[in-house]
Design an enzyme around this catalytic site. Structure first.
Site, PDB file in Angstrom:
ATOM      1  N   CYS A 167       0.796  -1.231   0.000  1.00  0.00           N
ATOM      2  CA  CYS A 167       0.000   0.000   0.000  1.00  0.00           C
ATOM      3  C   CYS A 167       0.828   1.281   0.000  1.00  0.00           C
ATOM      4  O   CYS A 167       0.264   2.377   0.028  1.00  0.00           O
ATOM      5  CB  CYS A 167      -0.982  -0.037   1.151  1.00  0.00           C
ATOM      6  SG  CYS A 167      -2.060  -1.475   0.983  1.00  0.00           S
ATOM      7  N   HIS A 298      -1.743   8.843   5.049  1.00  0.00           N
ATOM      8  CA  HIS A 298      -2.075   7.479   4.637  1.00  0.00           C
ATOM      9  C   HIS A 298      -3.550   7.256   4.995  1.00  0.00           C
ATOM     10  O   HIS A 298      -4.303   6.733   4.199  1.00  0.00           O
ATOM     11  CB  HIS A 298      -1.144   6.487   5.321  1.00  0.00           C
ATOM     12  CG  HIS A 298      -1.317   5.081   4.846  1.00  0.00           C
ATOM     13  ND1 HIS A 298      -1.188   4.742   3.523  1.00  0.00           N
ATOM     14  CD2 HIS A 298      -1.646   3.939   5.506  1.00  0.00           C
ATOM     15  CE1 HIS A 298      -1.430   3.437   3.392  1.00  0.00           C
ATOM     16  NE2 HIS A 298      -1.713   2.934   4.573  1.00  0.00           N
ATOM     17  N   HIS A 333      -9.670   2.939  -0.102  1.00  0.00           N
ATOM     18  CA  HIS A 333      -8.248   2.610  -0.109  1.00  0.00           C
ATOM     19  C   HIS A 333      -7.910   1.902  -1.421  1.00  0.00           C
ATOM     20  O   HIS A 333      -8.207   0.723  -1.587  1.00  0.00           O
ATOM     21  CB  HIS A 333      -7.925   1.717   1.088  1.00  0.00           C
ATOM     22  CG  HIS A 333      -6.454   1.526   1.331  1.00  0.00           C
ATOM     23  ND1 HIS A 333      -5.493   1.796   0.366  1.00  0.00           N
ATOM     24  CD2 HIS A 333      -5.774   1.104   2.425  1.00  0.00           C
ATOM     25  CE1 HIS A 333      -4.300   1.533   0.865  1.00  0.00           C
ATOM     26  NE2 HIS A 333      -4.436   1.122   2.106  1.00  0.00           N
TER      27      HIS A 333
END
Lengths: 407, 379, 92
Positions: A167, A298, A333
């Site tokens: 990620c 994030h 996400h």
């Protein structure tokens, strides 16, 4: 080793394929408006899943965007990446033929590669056994095809590198592309990432207790987790001198980046290690904490991420944490593409003059402590000069990029 | 803008590429554990172990197989905390342990990892996906196995178990993974993201990928599906020499490019030429080639044609085909081509200077080449 | 172990719980006591804690809210949470 001579590197083209729209302009308008673009999942059968929302790209017709590669021969993530790259080049005003002749390549990040292709094959396996695997789909499995699709679509003869650092992969890609252009190994690099929504990640995040039911609400006291999402994003990087010489629109300068590893736990981030990564990114960019005007977080939407990310920021910035927001509150996400979308919105924030919002924040979690400004609601007019973009990942893979406004 | 200005902008900015030193190698291959086992098998032209560990009720395609015989997991990784590690991660950890054990002192925390893969463990991700279809409720999956479905799992575990806080990168490179990982490592060292790097490639044998290769038609019928891992400890040559570490070989160049299917041979020849150029080596100085496309339909001939063309017509005296011993190892292939050379060179131990090219080519269009040398005069 | 728990958990269920924990935490049978702490005594992390919850859900066919994880720090805690979610003792 001694630091080589470097060239200034700027971003001159932006491309996005996302639930918030196709093309950088559509994407940016949705983010500025604080519009949530996640929705009920349609790409797989959600029967039996208690939570059924994700950030899917519903209206993507690859043939509308791709001119050279045959979409049926490539997986969904490759289609996203090649389309986003083509959009970025069109946005940059650089003639495609000139790019194809130049020393140009691509570096793309991903978490699950061609997961949609793998799940198609798993369906065949489940129904008729492994000997029934479809010949044509097997060839579309390797994740390295994501960058290959970009090179094939744009006829690039340089490197085609796919980074699979989960990620934070797009930030890894941006950092590497920056080095290639700064060090003179390439004159143009397309950098970004791509991933596809898939059943196994949806199940895994649900099982970890990390999946939100319907709304991803980072920094809010009532947040309940992430929403998985998909898309492709690409940024065109080139030397500053070259961009000026061709009269290009310059969105932002890549000032520097840093990557490190927690080396502690596969799924639990470590604030001290992230703080070290932030400091190293500042050193690389030649800036001090006081100069940072905005943090693109994030910001996954889990309690653990919020607590860790804010604690790390506090270690570096003390009580003056810059405004810190999460676009995952709108698009979910997007995994390996996530820090690429973060980078794209950082460039737009510097260029157009705004701070991206966190949508849906009703009550900032008091447990995060004082002085946390997640820019709730819609974008805030501002003139940021230097911003930083966070990407963290399973495996403790941290990567942070720093962008500056070019006057 | 004047023509001169355009030319000035287009002139490549090049800087000296500092040679990288390989100071240790760990290999887990169908020839057994360790570099020596691989070198001996290659020297004897002996194929590796042919019996994979198969799960109950699992069928395999009717074709040759090569598999690592015994990973000695308890001894080399430890007794506890192994339960959830998949074979990809085990191969990575074992090859890492073998490499680090060959060094006189532990590597420090400013060490990083660059690991080449293609999909991570395709067994782990596809079985996880299958569970969501077969369980009574689709989310009744094992949370502890979830990290195995992510491609950077092996690199993360290597870092955790050895406390390595430097850059930790996983590349999905397939057949290009070896040269791409060395390129990535060279760049990371140059920019100070770590002091030394563990450059690795891993590929596990499993029924899923064996059937995948079989169905794809990309492997010739008599070519074995294999598995293996190798890990190279790499740092700047200056640093290694000033610390008095033994240099097993130097990496002089690692170049990559891209071409359409019709242009692969020309692009590969061109990238071999530029890699030799950056190494300051003349094609006539090349003593060895370690081929990578052995057994790959169409690509094997393209590779040999490109090497011949780049070297002026003939192949060098030493031609290594590591896949005849280890089978098709996809993303581990590149580092195993290098490990194979080093294993042979250590065995021969003649003290003669050598220069090798290690080509890489993929069906998707990537081409690359590593140039290695041995016993080059110091300073 | 309190008596109202034994009255609800069958001996078979109780043995199942012990076995799951021993397997997930990689313990010898005699290492696990009613009150030994998964984290402090057995090196568990939160991922292993979730694995215990997931295994219980799957093997016993019940559903346990994620929020109950905080109460599952030792065997007695696990028993109490399971009893609570078997539906037999809402106040446990």
């Amino acid at each position: 080793m001694p630091e080589p001579e470097t060239r200034r590197v700027v971003v001159t083209g932006l491309g996005a394929v996302s639930s918030a729209g196709i093309g950088a302009a559509e994407f940016t308008a949705a983010i500025r408006a604080g519009r949530r673009t996640t929705s009920p999942i349609t790409s797989f059968d959600t029967t039996g899943f208690p939570h059924v929302h994700a950030g899917e790209v519903h209206d993507f017709e690859p043939a509308e965007w791709l001119r050279r590669i045959e979409p049926t021969q490539w997986g969904r993530s490759s289609q996203f990446a090649a389309s986003a790259a083509r959009l970025a080049v069109a946005d940059s005003g650089l003639p495609e033929s000139e790019l194809a002749r130049a020393r140009a390549g691509s570096v793309m990040g991903t978490t699950s590669g061609e997961s949609a292709v793998i799940e198609e094959l798993v369906g065949q396996w489940s129904a008729d056994g492994l000997k029934s695997l479809g010949t044509d789909r097997v060839g579309a499995v390797p994740a390295g095809r994501i960058a290959a699709a970009v090179n094939s679509e744009l006829r690039l003869s340089g490197e085609a590198l796919t980074l699979a650092t989960a990620c934070s992969a797009s930030n890894y890609a941006l950092g590497y592309a920056y080095d290639m252009v700064a060090g003179g190994d390439a004159d143009y690099m397309l950098a970004g990432g791509a991933d596809s929504v898939n059943r196994w990640a949806h199940a895994g995040f649900y099982r970890l207790g990390a999946l939100a039911e319907e709304v991803c609400r980072p920094f809010d006291a009532h947040r309940s987790g992430i929403l998985t999402a998909e898309g492709g994003v690409a940024l065109l990087l080139e030397p500053y001198d070259r961009a000026v010489a061709r009269g290009a629109r310059i969105y932002a300068e890549v000032l520097g980046y840093s990557v490190n590893c927690d080396a502690e736990h596969m799924v639990h981030p470590d604030p001290t290690s992230i703080a070290a990564c932030i400091r190293a990114a500042h050193r690389s960019a030649g800036v001090t904490p006081e100069q940072i005007d905005y943090i693109c977080a994030h910001g996954t939407g889990t309690r653990t991420n919020d607590a860790t990310e804010v604690a790390a920021a506090r270690e570096v910035f003390g009580d003056r944490i810059p405004p810190i927001s999460s676009i995952k509150s709108m698009i979910g996400h997007t995994m390996g593409a996530a820090s690429g979308f973060g980078a794209l919105i950082c460039c737009q924030a510097l260029h157009e003059g705004f701070l991206p919002p966190t949508a849906g924040v009703e009550e900032i979690d008091p447990a995060l402590g004082a002085g946390v400004d997640p820019v709730p609601g819609t974008a805030r007019p501002a003139r940021p000069q230097v911003v930083q973009n966070h990407g963290f990942a399973f495996g403790g893979n941290n990567a942070i990029t720093v962008f500056g406004r070019v006057a | 803008m004047s023509t001169a200005a355009v030319e000035a902008l287009q002139a490549p900015v090049t800087h000296a590429v500092e040679p990288l030193a390989i100071t240790a190698v760990g290999a887990a291959t169908p020839a057994g554990l360790g570099l020596e086992a691989l070198g001996r098998a290659l020297a004897a032209g002996r194929p590796g172990h042919a019996e994979p560990s198969v799960q109950e009720g699992e069928s395999l395609p009717p074709r040759p197989i090569r598999a690592v015989p015994d990973l000695r997991v308890t001894e080399l990784i430890g007794r506890k905390g192994n339960r959830h590690l998949d074979r990809t991660t085990r191969l990575g950890l074992v090859s890492c342990r073998l490499a680090l054990d060959s060094l006189p002192v532990p590597v420090g925390s400013r060490t990083g990892v660059v690991l080449g893969t293609s999909t991570g463990s395709i067994r782990s991700s596809s079985e996880y996906s299958l569970e969501t279809l077969h369980q009574e409720r689709p989310y009744l999956v094992n949370p502890s196995l979830f990290p195995n479905t992510v491609m950077n799992c092996a690199a993360g575990q290597i870092a955790i178990r050895h406390g390595l806080k430097g850059v930790n990168a996983t590349l999905a490179g397939g057949h290009l993974a070896g040269v791409q990982a060395l390129r990535y490592a060279r760049n990371a060292l140059r920019h100070g993201h770590a002091d030394r790097l563990l450059v690795s490639g891993v590929e596990e044998f499993c029924a899923q990928s064996a059937w995948g290769w079989h169905q794809s038609g990309a492997l010739s019928p008599d070519a074995a599906v294999g598995e293996g891992a190798a890990l190279l400890v790499v740092e700047a040559e200056d640093a290694a020499r000033s610390a008095g570490r033994r240099v097993l070989a130097r990496v002089l160049a690692c170049e990559t490019g891209y071409a359409d299917r019709g242009g692969l041979a020309r692009a590969l020849a061109s990238v071999i030429g530029s890699a030799l150029g950056r190494s300051g080596k003349d094609p006539a100085e090349v003593t060895a080639v370690s081929l990578g496309a052995t057994g790959l339909v169409g690509l094997d001939r393209i590779e040999v044609r490109a090497v011949r063309s780049a070297l002026g017509g003939a192949l060098p005296d030493q031609v290594v085909r590591v896949k005849e011993t280890v089978g098709e190892c996809f993303s581990a292939g590149g580092v195993l081509q290098i490990a194979g050379l080093l294993g042979l060179w250590q065995l021969e131990n003649t003290g003669a200077a050598r220069t090798a090219v290690v080509p890489a080519v993929s069906r998707d269009g990537q081409v690359g080449c590593v140039v290695l040398d041995l016993n080059a005069p110091v300073g | 172990m309190s008596t109202d728990m034994t009255s609800i958990l069958t001996a078979e269920q109780d043995a199942q719980l012990r076995e799951i924990i021993i397997e997930v935490l990689e313990l010898e049978a005699d290492e696990l006591t009613d009150t030994s702490s998964f984290v402090d005594d057995h090196d568990a992390d939160s991922l292993l804690a979730i694995e215990i919850l997931a295994r219980i859900e799957k093997d016993l066919g019940i559903t346990i809210p994620q929020d109950d994880l905080v109460d599952m720090g030792n065997l007695d805690g696990v028993r109490a949470v399971v009893v609570r979610n078997l539906g037999g003792d809402k106040d446990a």
